[in-house]
Write a protein that holds these residues in place. Structure first.
Motif, PDB file in Angstrom:
ATOM      1  N   LYS A   1      -2.954  -6.715  -5.939  1.00  0.00           N
ATOM      2  CA  LYS A   1      -4.015  -5.863  -6.503  1.00  0.00           C
ATOM      3  C   LYS A   1      -5.345  -6.205  -5.848  1.00  0.00           C
ATOM      4  O   LYS A   1      -6.089  -5.325  -5.410  1.00  0.00           O
ATOM      5  N   THR A   2      -5.637  -7.501  -5.774  1.00  0.00           N
ATOM      6  CA  THR A   2      -6.899  -7.926  -5.194  1.00  0.00           C
ATOM      7  C   THR A   2      -7.013  -7.522  -3.737  1.00  0.00           C
ATOM      8  O   THR A   2      -8.078  -7.158  -3.254  1.00  0.00           O
ATOM      9  N   ASN A   3      -5.901  -7.599  -3.030  1.00  0.00           N
ATOM     10  CA  ASN A   3      -5.936  -7.339  -1.585  1.00  0.00           C
ATOM     11  C   ASN A   3      -5.488  -5.928  -1.213  1.00  0.00           C
ATOM     12  O   ASN A   3      -5.374  -5.614  -0.024  1.00  0.00           O
ATOM     13  N   ASN A   4      -5.229  -5.137  -2.248  1.00  0.00           N
ATOM     14  CA  ASN A   4      -4.861  -3.741  -2.015  1.00  0.00           C
ATOM     15  C   ASN A   4      -3.661  -3.598  -1.071  1.00  0.00           C
ATOM     16  O   ASN A   4      -3.712  -2.861  -0.089  1.00  0.00           O
ATOM     17  N   ARG A   5      -2.605  -4.345  -1.381  1.00  0.00           N
ATOM     18  CA  ARG A   5      -1.391  -4.306  -0.564  1.00  0.00           C
ATOM     19  C   ARG A   5      -0.172  -3.982  -1.425  1.00  0.00           C
ATOM     20  O   ARG A   5      -0.134  -4.314  -2.606  1.00  0.00           O
ATOM     21  N   SER A   6       0.828  -3.381  -0.788  1.00  0.00           N
ATOM     22  CA  SER A   6       2.121  -3.225  -1.447  1.00  0.00           C
ATOM     23  C   SER A   6       2.939  -4.491  -1.210  1.00  0.00           C
ATOM     24  O   SER A   6       2.672  -5.247  -0.261  1.00  0.00           O
ATOM     25  N   LEU A   7       3.949  -4.671  -2.062  1.00  0.00           N
ATOM     26  CA  LEU A   7       4.759  -5.886  -1.993  1.00  0.00           C
ATOM     27  C   LEU A   7       6.221  -5.563  -1.678  1.00  0.00           C
ATOM     28  O   LEU A   7       6.730  -4.493  -2.045  1.00  0.00           O
ATOM     29  N   PHE A   8       6.855  -6.530  -1.046  1.00  0.00           N
ATOM     30  CA  PHE A   8       8.286  -6.400  -0.751  1.00  0.00           C
ATOM     31  C   PHE A   8       8.944  -7.749  -1.027  1.00  0.00           C
ATOM     32  O   PHE A   8       8.507  -8.768  -0.491  1.00  0.00           O
ATOM     33  N   ILE A   9       9.949  -7.770  -1.887  1.00  0.00           N
ATOM     34  CA  ILE A   9      10.729  -9.006  -2.064  1.00  0.00           C
ATOM     35  C   ILE A   9      11.878  -8.920  -1.072  1.00  0.00           C
ATOM     36  O   ILE A   9      12.890  -8.262  -1.299  1.00  0.00           O
ATOM     37  N   GLY A  10      11.708  -9.577   0.052  1.00  0.00           N
ATOM     38  CA  GLY A  10      12.646  -9.425   1.164  1.00  0.00           C
ATOM     39  C   GLY A  10      13.942 -10.187   1.001  1.00  0.00           C
ATOM     40  O   GLY A  10      14.945  -9.876   1.652  1.00  0.00           O
TER      41      GLY A  10
END
Ligand code: BGC
Length: 430
Positions: free
Chosen positions: A272-281
Motif C-alpha cells: 500500500k505504501t509503495n503502491n505495488r501489487s504483490l505476488f506470492i511466488g
C-alpha cells in the motif's frame, strides 16, 4: 415409517437447510473468493532449475501432459524456475546454449497452448550469491540474451528477475543489480510485466529493503511464504537439522493463524505504501508433514492471499515433487491439497457430482488420517455443508439397504461389485 418416507423427509430438511444458509466468506473460508481475479498458479519445480532437467526427477522430463493437467485443474498460471547459468558459457560473451533456449521455448509454447500464463526466472544462480561482484556481468548478460530472445512473445509471459537473492548478494548490491537488469530488459520489453523480490530468500520482512524504480509501475513485488518453517520444511533434505522438526503440525489455532496474518499483512502494508501489487511466488509444505495440517495450512495461506486487494497472483510450490499436489507420474492428484488451492476446480466438482462415491480422499506418507479434502475449520462452513452431508449419508443408507437386499438374492453379483469398487484415495487418470 417406510424407507421411502424417511428419504422424502430428509430431502425436505436438506432443501430447507440449503436455502436458509447463505455462504459466508471469511479468511477461514476456503471456498473460492468470487471477488478474486488474480492469477492462480503452480510452480513446475525441480525440472529446469536442476543442473540438468531430469537430475532431480529420476529422469522424468516436462511433458505436454504436465500443462494439460495443470490447466484441467483450473490453474491459469505456471511459474517455471530455470537454472540458465548452468547452460551458458562461463566466459564472455556468456552465450546461452541454443538447445536450452529451444527447450524453454517449447515450455512457453506449451503453456500458451493450454491457456496458461507463464513466469520464467533465473533460479539457483548460486555462484552469484556467493560472489556477486564476479558474476554481476554474467547475470546481466543472461538477461540481455533472455529478454532479446523473448521480446516478441505475448505479454502472458512474465520475467522474474532473480529467485531468492541471499548470502553475499546484500540489499545494497541487489538494489543496484535489479535496477541494472530492469534497464536491460526494458530496452527490448518495454511493456512486459516484471516480478522482483527482496533479499534473504525473498523473505517478507526484507521487502522494506527493496528499492524498485519509481518510474516503472509494471513491476510486481514478490515474496515467498514458508512460515512456520519448522512445519513447512520438516524433514527437508536440503535444510540441515530439519529432521528434528518431524511431527510438527499446523493445527489451525488462532495463534497460528495470527502468525500468518501478521507476516502477510506486513507485505500488504508495504504494498500500500509503495503502491505495488504483490505476488506470492512460492508457498507450500513438504511431504513429511501431516497431510491434514498441510491441507489446512495451504488453504489458509491461499485464502489469505485471495482476500488481499493488492494481490496480483500466487503460485504454489510445487506441482509433482516433494511438495506436490500430484504424483510424479501424473497418475493421481492429492485432492486435499488441490482443493485447498482450487476449491472450485472442475476435477473436484466432477468427483462430488457422482452420487455413487463419497468425496475422494487422499493419503500420503505422514498422513494422520484421511480427511475430506477441503472442509475448513470454521463453524460456519461446517453448517453450510451439513445438508450435503445429510443427503450423502441418506443416499449411502439407501443404497446400502438396496445392496443388502440384492446380496440376499445374488451373492455372486455383490462380490463382483466389491471388486470393482473405485480406489477412494485418488482421482485416477489412467
Ligand atoms: C528452491 C527449492 C526448494 C523450495 C522450498 C525453492 O526456491 O528453489 O529448491 O525446494 O524453495 O525450499
Amino acid at each position: 415409517m417406510k424407507l421411502k418416507n424417511i428419504f422424502s423427509f430428509f430431502i425436505f430438511v436438506t432443501i430447507i437447510f440449503g436455502v436458509s444458509l447463505t455462504p459466508k466468506s471469511s479468511l477461514n473460508d476456503v471456498s473460492g473468493d468470487d471477488s478474486y481475479s488474480g492469477l492462480r498458479g503452480v510452480n513446475l519445480g525441480n525440472f529446469l532449475e536442476a543442473p540438468n532437467e531430469g537430475d532431480w526427477t529420476n529422469g522424468l522430463l516436462i511433458k505436454e501432459k504436465h500443462f494439460q493437467r495443470i490447466a484441467s485443474a483450473g490453474f491459469n498460471l505456471v511459474r517455471v524456475p530455470i537454472r540458465w547459468n548452468a547452460h551458458a558459457m562461463d566466459i564472455t560473451p556468456y552465450t546461452i546454449d541454443s538447445s536450452f533456449f529451444d527447450r524453454v521455448d517449447w515450455v512457453i509454447d506449451q503453456s500458451f497452448a493450454n491457456n496458461l500464463s507463464i513466469i520464467i526466472n533465473i533460479h539457483h544462480y548460486n555462484e552469484l550469491m556467493a560472489d556477486p561482484e564476479s558474476h554481476r556481468g554474467r547475470f546481466l548478460e543472461l538477461w540481455q540474451q533472455i529478454s532479446h530472445h523473448y521480446q516478441n512473445y505475448s505479454h502472458d509471459l512474465f520475467f522474474e528477475v532473480l529467485n531468492e537473492p541471499h548470502d553475499n548478494l546484500t540489499n545494497i548490491l541487489w538494489n543496484q543489480y535489479l535496477q541494472d537488469a530492469i534497464d536491460i530488459i526494458r530496452v527490448t520489453n518495454p511493456d512486459r510485466t516484471l516480478i522482483v523480490g527482496p533479499t534473504n530468500w525473498n523473505n517478507v520482512w526484507t521487502l522494506s529493503d527493496l528499492v524498485l524504480p519509481q518510474n516503472d509501475s509494471n513491476i510486481v513485488a514478490t515474496f515467498h511464504f514458508y512460515s512456520p518453517f519448522e512445519f513447512t520444511h520438516q524433514g527437508a533434505e536440503w535444510v540441515s537439522g530439519s529432521n528434528a522438526w518431524l511431527g510438527t503440525n499446523w493445527t489451525s489455532s488462532q495463534a497460528e493463524k495470527d502468525g500468518i496474518d501478521n507476516e502477510i499483512d506486513f507485505a500488504v502494508n508495504w504494498a500500500k505504501t509503495n503502491n505495488r501489487s504483490l505476488f506470492i511466488g512460492e508457498f507450500g509444505a513438504y511431504q513429511y508433514g501431516y497431510m491434514n495440517g498441510r491441507i489446512e495450512w495451504t488453504a489458509y495461506v491461499r485464502a489469505k492471499a485471495e482476500s488481499i486487494p493488492e494481490m496480483w497472483g500466487w503460485a504454489y510450490w510445487e506441482f509433482c515433487s516433494g511438495f506436490g499436489i500430484m504424483d510424479s507420474s501424473l497418475s493421481y492428484w492429492y485432492t486435499g491439497l488441490l482443493g485447498s488451492l482450487l476449491p472450485d476446480s472442475p476435477l473436484i466438482k466432477r468427483d462430488y457430482s457422482t452420487s455413487s462415491s463419497l468425496p475422494v480422499l487422499e493419503s500420503t506418507p505422514g498422513s494422520e488420517s484421511s480427511s475430506i479434502s477441503f472442509t475448513t475449520t470454521s463453524e460456519s462452513t461446517n453448517l453450510e455443508i451439513m445438508p450435503i452431508l445429510l443427503l450423502t449419508s441418506l443416499i449411502t443408507v439407501f443404497y446400502k439397504k438396496k445392496q443388502e437386499k440384492s446380496k440376499e438374492l445374488d451373492t455372486i453379483t455383490s462380490k463382483k461389485n466389491e471388486k470393482n469398487k473405485p480406489n477412494e484415495n485418488r482421482i485416477n487418470l489412467h
